[in-house]
Write an enzyme that holds these catalytic residues in place. Structure first.
Site, PDB file in Angstrom:
ATOM      1  CG  ASN A  11      74.176  55.830  30.760  1.00 22.72           C
ATOM      2  OD1 ASN A  11      73.146  55.155  30.607  1.00 22.72           O
ATOM      3  ND2 ASN A  11      75.055  56.025  29.789  1.00 22.72           N
ATOM      4  CD1 TRP A  12      71.616  53.562  36.522  1.00 21.57           C
ATOM      5  CD2 TRP A  12      69.720  52.380  36.736  1.00 21.57           C
ATOM      6  NE1 TRP A  12      71.071  53.845  37.755  1.00 21.57           N
ATOM      7  CE2 TRP A  12      69.909  53.133  37.910  1.00 21.57           C
ATOM      8  CE3 TRP A  12      68.591  51.559  36.642  1.00 21.57           C
ATOM      9  CZ2 TRP A  12      69.007  53.092  38.979  1.00 21.57           C
ATOM     10  CZ3 TRP A  12      67.697  51.522  37.695  1.00 21.57           C
ATOM     11  CH2 TRP A  12      67.908  52.284  38.861  1.00 21.57           C
ATOM     12  CE  LYS A  13      77.305  53.276  29.894  1.00 16.40           C
ATOM     13  NZ  LYS A  13      78.667  53.110  29.390  1.00 16.40           N
ATOM     14  CG  HIS A  98      76.415  57.285  25.790  1.00 12.65           C
ATOM     15  ND1 HIS A  98      77.165  56.209  25.383  1.00 12.65           N
ATOM     16  CD2 HIS A  98      76.758  57.535  27.069  1.00 12.65           C
ATOM     17  CE1 HIS A  98      77.925  55.821  26.394  1.00 12.65           C
ATOM     18  NE2 HIS A  98      77.701  56.601  27.429  1.00 12.65           N
ATOM     19  CD  GLU A 100      77.951  52.677  25.885  1.00 14.07           C
ATOM     20  OE1 GLU A 100      76.806  52.635  26.365  1.00 14.07           O
ATOM     21  OE2 GLU A 100      78.988  52.654  26.589  1.00 14.07           O
ATOM     22  CD  GLU A 168      79.983  59.849  29.092  1.00 15.45           C
ATOM     23  OE1 GLU A 168      79.906  59.459  30.257  1.00 15.45           O
ATOM     24  OE2 GLU A 168      79.352  59.336  28.161  1.00 15.45           O
ATOM     25  N   GLY A 174      84.084  52.771  30.419  1.00 16.03           N
ATOM     26  CA  GLY A 174      84.059  51.359  30.784  1.00 16.03           C
ATOM     27  C   GLY A 174      85.413  50.674  30.732  1.00 16.03           C
ATOM     28  CB  SER A 206      86.768  54.882  33.929  1.00  9.84           C
ATOM     29  OG  SER A 206      86.661  53.938  32.877  1.00  9.84           O
ATOM     30  N   GLY A 227      78.619  55.480  34.550  1.00  8.85           N
ATOM     31  CA  GLY A 227      78.045  54.248  34.035  1.00  8.85           C
ATOM     32  C   GLY A 227      78.158  53.132  35.071  1.00  8.85           C
ATOM     33  N   GLY A 228      79.199  52.335  34.952  1.00  2.46           N
ATOM     34  CA  GLY A 228      79.363  51.147  35.799  1.00  2.46           C
ATOM     35  C   GLY A 228      79.166  51.400  37.285  1.00  2.46           C
TER      36      GLY A 228
HETATM   37  P1  PGA Z   1      81.509  54.261  32.708  1.00  2.66           P
HETATM   38  O1  PGA Z   1      80.431  54.812  31.650  1.00  2.66           O
HETATM   39  O2  PGA Z   1      81.355  55.096  33.948  1.00  2.66           O
HETATM   40  O3  PGA Z   1      81.123  52.837  32.926  1.00  2.66           O
HETATM   41  O4  PGA Z   1      82.850  54.425  32.096  1.00  2.66           O
HETATM   42  C1  PGA Z   1      80.189  56.180  31.522  1.00  2.66           C
HETATM   43  C2  PGA Z   1      79.190  56.424  30.433  1.00  2.66           C
HETATM   44  O5  PGA Z   1      79.219  55.722  29.428  1.00  2.66           O
HETATM   45  O6  PGA Z   1      78.327  57.324  30.543  1.00  2.66           O
END
Ligand code: PGA
Length: 244
Positions: A11-13, A98, A100, A168, A174, A206, A227-228
């Site tokens: 997930n590149w966001k 998600h 977010e 999640e 994050g 994470s 994500g990251g």
């Molecule tokens: P993260 O994000 O790996 O940076 O914690 C995961 C996500 O939000 O899907």
């Protein structure tokens, strides 16, 4: 679908201009072409990059996904992108609900349920995200929260090949914090008990090359939503390789 083949999804966001996004996609596709991964691989770039990333990864076996979709299939919804547009752009998956979106944009289970239905209407697999906040975890309510989100966000009966769940915990996204392996297993087990048995349940929050081995080796974990660490080809690939 092979029975619960693992899925590693990036997930590149809201990250990536054309140059770096296409370089990242190219590096992941090159690795996938060179050594066929032992899991399904998916990248979910920002909307501006969906089409060129799709062109870059074509033929590599890496799938393409969107990060969100609108409930409607067309119309006066400035700024929104519908599931049909994602499908038309080459996507086979879309992330829905998600944290977010739930917390940053105030999306409710009711709205998310309509988005999951929209994904299915367009022929996309919905990756439905669920997870508790830190306060909910501290109150011991994680299973209640997650099963409540599932009940509220899944339209009718779910077919295992149309739905992927990503557990999640909001407090793990994050932050570098990760639940214990026992805690991950327990929540995944609760999720599985209310869904068709072969529904894939990913862990997200994470995940990195250091912790992915033990997380992905849990019986209840069918992959990761990353994500990251998905923004670095080496790290993303290391997580994919941990499925071997
Ligand atoms: P993260 O994000 O790996 O940076 O914690 C995961 C996500 O939000 O899907």
């Amino acid at each position: 679908m092979a029975l619960r083949r693992k899925l590693v999804a990036g997930n590149w966001k809201m990250n990536g201009l054309r140059a770096d996004g296409l370089a990242l996609a190219g590096a992941i596709a090159d690795r996938a072409r060179g050594r066929s991964p032992s899991c399904d691989l998916l990248v979910c770039p920002p909307a501006t990059l969906v089409i060129p990333v799709g062109e870059t990864i074509a033929g590599s076996g890496v799938a393409l996904g969107g990060q969100d979709c609108a409930p409607a299939d067309k119309g006066a919804f400035t700024g929104d992108i519908c599931a049909e547009m994602l499908k038309d752009a080459g996507c086979t998956y879309v992330i829905v609900g998600h944290s977010e979106r739930r917390h940053g944009h105030g999306e409710s289970d009711d709205e998310i349920r309509v988005k999951v239905a929209a994904a299915w209407r367009a022929g996309l697999v919905a990756i439905l995200c669920v997870g508790e906040t830190r306060a909910e975890r501290e109150a011991g309510r994680e299973v209640a929260v997650v099963t409540g989100q599932l009940a509220g966000s899944i339209p009718g009966t779910a077919a295992a090949d149309k739905l992927v769940i990503a557990y999640e915990p909001v407090w793990a996204i994050g932050t570098g914090l990760v639940p214990t392996l026992a805690d991950i297993s327990a929540v995944h087990h609760s999720i599985r008990s209310v869904l068709p048995h072969d529904t894939r349940i990913l862990y997200g929050g994470s995940v990195n090359p250091k912790n992915c081995g033990e997380i992905l080796s849990l019986d209840e974990v069918d992959g990761a939503l990353v994500g990251g660490a998905s923004l670095k080809a080496d790290d993303f690939w290391a997580i994919a390789e941990a499925c071997r």
